[in-house]
Design a protein around this motif. Structure first.
Motif: not given
Length: 353
Positions: A38-45
């Motif tokens: 989830v952190a990966l998704m938020w950081l990538a966005a």
């Protein structure tokens, strides 16, 4: 990354995590719903929004069909992905699940489905959320299994798999930092109980890591060790490449046999043991048809070859093989002063007899 493992990741640090990916046409983000992904998704966005024309991001959740909560967690990932302006897909691992080796089979299925999704979306890379903690656990697991230098290098930041580049941008980031980042952003995440299920190897070892950390073996030092071993492994690979060219140059006057790898035995014996082992492993994997050879079995084969080469002067000189063995679907023989590796004949099934 900041020295404080409990501090949220800044926008500047996040930009460094995804450096080199800006020109990719599209990226697949593997998101299970746990804190790391989830952190990966938020950081990538957030990174994608920092410039006008960046790669398209596709969020993919793989439901292995092993837990009833997985479908709900996939819906939660979709909800957050939509809120971040990202496209989401849930892929399911269908079919009968194995009774043994389930984690490895699930991992293979996950990567296969992610690669399929990437190709369908025109994506060049799949991003996973492996952290520094995962790297430390992988090193310990492989150490206990007696892995060689390549295995102890643990996970690489970039790996090619099924024609897609697998990227682990968070490999130097501690899990605590990702959780701190999500807490600051007020983003919730799922808790997968299988991560604590001691029926599996990794959770059992994970429970031991605090004791290792108390002795100085924390995730930072273990990941640093993996990086140093990876550096040494890369150097040995360069030596193996050079040794292979050396053997090929010695064979320039000999007509190569199609489908056969051949080494001059005496020249092969002059090389360092680790280099000989790698050349033999490469040849067996290239010509075998039963999957990658086990390192321990290749070591045993090399010892047998070394012994046969050492006793060569007392062996028959009529061209008959001094040694002949099969390994991983390859046939290895020593005859006429040369080591030959070729595909082994297919095994006959009982019904063919």
């Amino acid at each position: 990354m900041p020295d404080d493992d409990n501090s949220p990741i800044s926008a500047r640090a996040a930009k460094q995590l995804f450096a080199g990916l800006k020109s990719a046409p599209a990226l697949v983000l593997a998101v299970s719903g746990g804190p790391d992904s989830v952190a990966l998704m938020w950081l990538a966005a957030r990174w994608q929004r920092s410039f006008s024309r960046g790669p398209r991001l596709l969020v993919v959740t793989v439901d292995h069909g092993l837990r009833p909560e997985a479908a709900r967690e996939a819906r939660e990932v979709k909800r957050l992905a939509t809120a971040l302006g990202l496209t989401h897909r849930t892929l399911r691992w269908r079919g009968t699940k194995p009774k043994t080796g389930l984690p490895a089979a699930a991992r293979e299925a996950r990567y296969r489905l992610l690669a399929q999704a990437a190709r369908a979306a025109g994506a060049s890379h799949v991003l996973t959320a492996h952290t520094r903690d995962d790297q430390a656990e992988t090193l310990v697991m492989r150490l206990l299994r007696g892995s060689g230098l390549a295995g102890l290098s643990a996970m690489a930041r970039l790996t090619e798999r099924d024609g897609i580049v697998l990227v682990r941008p968070l490999l130097d980031v501690p899990k605590a930092q990702l959780i701190a980042t999500l807490k600051r952003a007020k983003i919730s995440f799922a808790d997968d109980p299988t991560n604590r299920d001691t029926a599996f190897t990794r959770p059992r070892l994970r429970a031991l890591l605090p004791q290792l950390a108390a002795e100085g073996g924390d995730s930072r030092s273990l990941a640093r060790l993996a990086a140093r071993l990876s550096r040494a492994n890369a150097a040995v690979e360069v030596l193996a490449d050079g040794a292979e060219r050396f053997l090929l140059l010695r064979d320039r006057g000999d007509a190569p046999q199609v489908g056969v790898r051949s080494f001059e035995a005496e020249a092969f014996a002059l090389l360092p043991e680790e280099v000989r082992l790698r050349l033999l492993l490469r040849a067996v994997n290239a010509h075998g048809h039963e999957g990658p050879a086990e390192l321990g079995k290749v070591e045993t084969l090399l010892a047998a070859l070394d012994q046969a080469v050492a006793t060569g002067p007392r062996a028959p000189a009529n061209g008959r093989a001094i040694l002949k063995q099969t390994l991983a679907g390859a046939l290895i023989s020593l005859a006429g002063g040369r080591i030959h590796i070729r595909p082994a004949p297919a095994r006959r099934s009982p019904k063919d007899l």
